[in-house]
Design an enzyme around this catalytic site. Structure first.
Site, short mmCIF file in Angstrom:
data_model
loop_
_atom_site.label_atom_id
_atom_site.label_comp_id
_atom_site.label_asym_id
_atom_site.label_seq_id
_atom_site.Cartn_x
_atom_site.Cartn_y
_atom_site.Cartn_z
N GLN A 39 -15.15 35.14 36.10
CA GLN A 39 -14.14 35.75 35.46
C GLN A 39 -14.27 36.69 34.30
O GLN A 39 -13.79 37.08 33.62
CB GLN A 39 -13.22 35.05 35.01
CG GLN A 39 -11.92 34.63 36.12
CD GLN A 39 -10.92 33.82 35.53
OE1 GLN A 39 -10.85 32.18 35.86
NE2 GLN A 39 -10.21 34.39 35.63
N ASN A 46 -13.94 22.90 40.11
CA ASN A 46 -12.63 23.50 39.62
C ASN A 46 -11.19 24.01 40.55
O ASN A 46 -11.61 24.38 41.58
CB ASN A 46 -12.66 24.68 38.58
CG ASN A 46 -11.33 25.12 38.12
OD1 ASN A 46 -11.12 24.89 37.16
ND2 ASN A 46 -10.39 26.10 38.42
N ASN A 73 -5.68 21.08 35.39
CA ASN A 73 -5.50 21.88 34.68
C ASN A 73 -4.08 22.05 34.70
O ASN A 73 -3.42 22.05 36.22
CB ASN A 73 -6.66 23.10 35.72
CG ASN A 73 -7.76 23.29 35.10
OD1 ASN A 73 -8.37 22.59 34.69
ND2 ASN A 73 -8.38 23.66 36.45
N GLU A 133 -7.63 23.03 31.17
CA GLU A 133 -6.92 24.74 31.05
C GLU A 133 -5.70 24.45 30.78
O GLU A 133 -4.98 22.86 31.36
CB GLU A 133 -7.30 25.35 32.21
CG GLU A 133 -8.70 25.31 33.03
CD GLU A 133 -8.38 26.00 34.35
OE1 GLU A 133 -7.66 27.47 34.47
OE2 GLU A 133 -9.58 26.17 34.40
#
Ligand code: GBH
Length: 490
Positions: A26, A173, A316, A386
């Site tokens: 990203q 993740n 997250n 997150e």
């Protein structure tokens, strides 16, 4: 009232960790520089440009491969204790396999880690944030059981090189995104869409790969260097759509069969997949004439091998949904969605003007989810890996400021009133970045990135200033109003 609690004077504990998160593809760019091979995301967007909202690519992104010193400077400006970033597997092992290690790739992360060390910032490394080497996808990716060994070899190289300095490791993740969306659906790479089959094969191999790397770390590296290792799971909060017992059951079933598909094997006292999902998939598979369940079985030894393989629960979290039981078949047949049989909607009155349509602002959901995780998994230490808000850009990001205020207020209530064992919090994200299928349209950064400028100029937003104050004072600003949602009304 959406709020996670009234305004209070609660503060964050002294030893509470504040951080910011990013992910390799990203931000890094340099997609084919210095020996890096294509990942499944490079492959997907290069071959299918309309997959991305603005038809952009992550080829250059924020150019952090060349601008990492500026990134570390921003982390310092924020005053946070810890920086979470991910390492790109195809940058380290262009073949995917450990026979040929790309020393230039290793050097990039060594430089970054040394730069962080110079300023006393702790690195947290995500070993896998979705960018599988395409060469491994060519031989089945996460559906090929040999990937357990390939992933373990890759992690071993990271530990050999960096475990002396990196004290926090995240194996995966959001495995739900990789397996259910990437292999069962089309929303994430490799967009395989082999629903009902491939998401379960992926899940099975990924959980074993996680456990394998945990045991490797525990056996060989923890005795030498210490450190902690865990998973980062994504979860919405699930609120029953009404107070009926069927809707309440649907909300529990959602948590148990989505996040719980990954959490139960690792974090529950008994281990293994949640019995609810085993029963549902077994029964459906029988009705559908399969010779065995589409959800593979763990042997008792494998259940034990996977159970307890994490020092913390990485969470997250962004938003909340309303759940009810389906009254007719849902999703493709077969699929995880169809197997579970529940319906998920959002309340149109929930505030949000986010560029990400799914991102409704529901702080109470954050607080309830933290409580649910604490209760379900024996009060495991939670690190929020997150949390954040997306808009269409701008440095005066009133809505993001408000989002962080409300969610951090909910977090303070979770810690002080519910006694949830939350030990850290990471804002997503340090800077604007390539937001997957949303390209550069949706901006999650505390820092604005000018993607048009040759230097990818980074500028602090108002939210960066807010976060700096929160981190410095360990509390919310005096003018924060827990009842104020006007920032989200357009
Ligand atoms: C995280 O994923 C990622 O880790 C990160 O890379 C990303 O940039 C960030 O969040 C922001 O998106 O299918 O209707 O529920 C977020 C998890 C869960 C968010 C699924 C989008 C899709 C809408 N995602 N959700 S829906």
């Amino acid at each position: 009232n959406f709020s996670g609690g009234a305004k209070s004077n609660y503060t964050f504990p002294k030893e509470f960790l504040f951080g910011v998160s990013t992910a390799a593809i990203q931000i890094e760019g340099a997609w084919n520089e210095d020996g890096k091979s294509p990942s499944i995301w490079d492959q997907l967007v290069h071959s299918n440009p309309t997959f991305v909202r603005d038809r952009s690519t992550p080829n250059v992104a924020a150019n952090s491969y060349h601008l990492y010193k500026r990134d570390v400077q921003m982390v310092r400006e924020l005053g946070v204790d810890i920086y979470r970033f991910s390492i790109s597997w195809p940058r380290i092992l262009p073949n995917g396999l450990a026979n040929s290690v790309n020393t230039l790739g290793l050097q990039y992360y060594r430089n970054l880690i040394n730069e962080l060390e110079r300023y006393n910032i702790t690195p947290m490394v995500t070993i896998y944030h979705w960018d599988l080497p395409q060469k491994l996808q060519d031989i089945g990716g996460w559906t090929n059981a040999h990937i357990i060994d390939y992933y373990t070899d890759y992690a071993n190289i990271l530990f050999e090189n960096f475990a002396d300095k990196v004290k926090y490791w995240v194996t995966f993740n959001e495995p739900m995104q990789t397996c259910i969306e990437g292999y069962g659906g089309t929303y994430r790479a490799p967009a395989l869409n082999r629903h009902g089959i491939a998401e379960y094969l992926c899940t099975h191999n990924l959980l074993k790969a996680h456990a394998s790397v945990y045991h490797l770390f525990n056996r060989q590296y923890r005795p030498l260097y210490g450190g902690k290792i865990g998973l980062a799971l994504d979860s919405n909060w699930a609120e029953p759509r009404s107070n009926s017992s069927s809707d309440r059951q649907a909300a529990q079933l959602y948590l148990r069969t989505h996040m719980g598909l990954y959490a139960n094997p690792v974090y529950s006292a008994e281990g293994n997949y949640p019995p609810e999902i085993i029963k549902l998939v077994d029964e459906k598979s029988r009705q559908q004439n399969y010779s065995q369940s589409r959800l593979p079985k763990f042997t008792p030894e494998e259940v034990e091998y996977i159970r307890g393989t994490a020092d913390f629960f990485g969470l997250n979290h962004y938003t909340t949904y309303l759940l009810s039981m389906a009254t007719k078949p849902v999703g493709q047949i077969p699929s995880h969605e169809n197997d579970v049989g529940i319906v998920r909607v959002q309340d149109p009155t929930w505030p949000s003007m986010s560029s990400s349509s799914w991102l409704k602002v529901v702080p109470f959901g954050f607080r309830k989810l933290l409580h649910w995780i604490s209760k379900s998994y024996n009060n495991i230490p939670i690190i929020v890996t997150e949390n954040g808000y997306a808009d269409y850009s701008g440095v005066h990001d009133k809505a993001r400021v408000s989002y962080y205020n409300h969610y951090l207020n909910a977090l303070l209530h979770a810690i002080h009133e519910d006694r949830s064992n939350v030990q850290g919090y990471f804002a997503w994200s340090l800077m604007d970045n390539w937001e997957w299928d949303d390209g550069y349209v949706s901006r999650f950064g505390l820092y604005l990135v000018d993607f048009e400028s040759p230097n990818k100029t980074r500028t602090a937003k108002d939210s960066a200033r807010l976060y700096t104050r929160v981190v410095a004072t360990r509390g919310l600003p005096a003018d924060y109003d827990a009842a104020d949602y006007t920032a989200f009304s357009g």
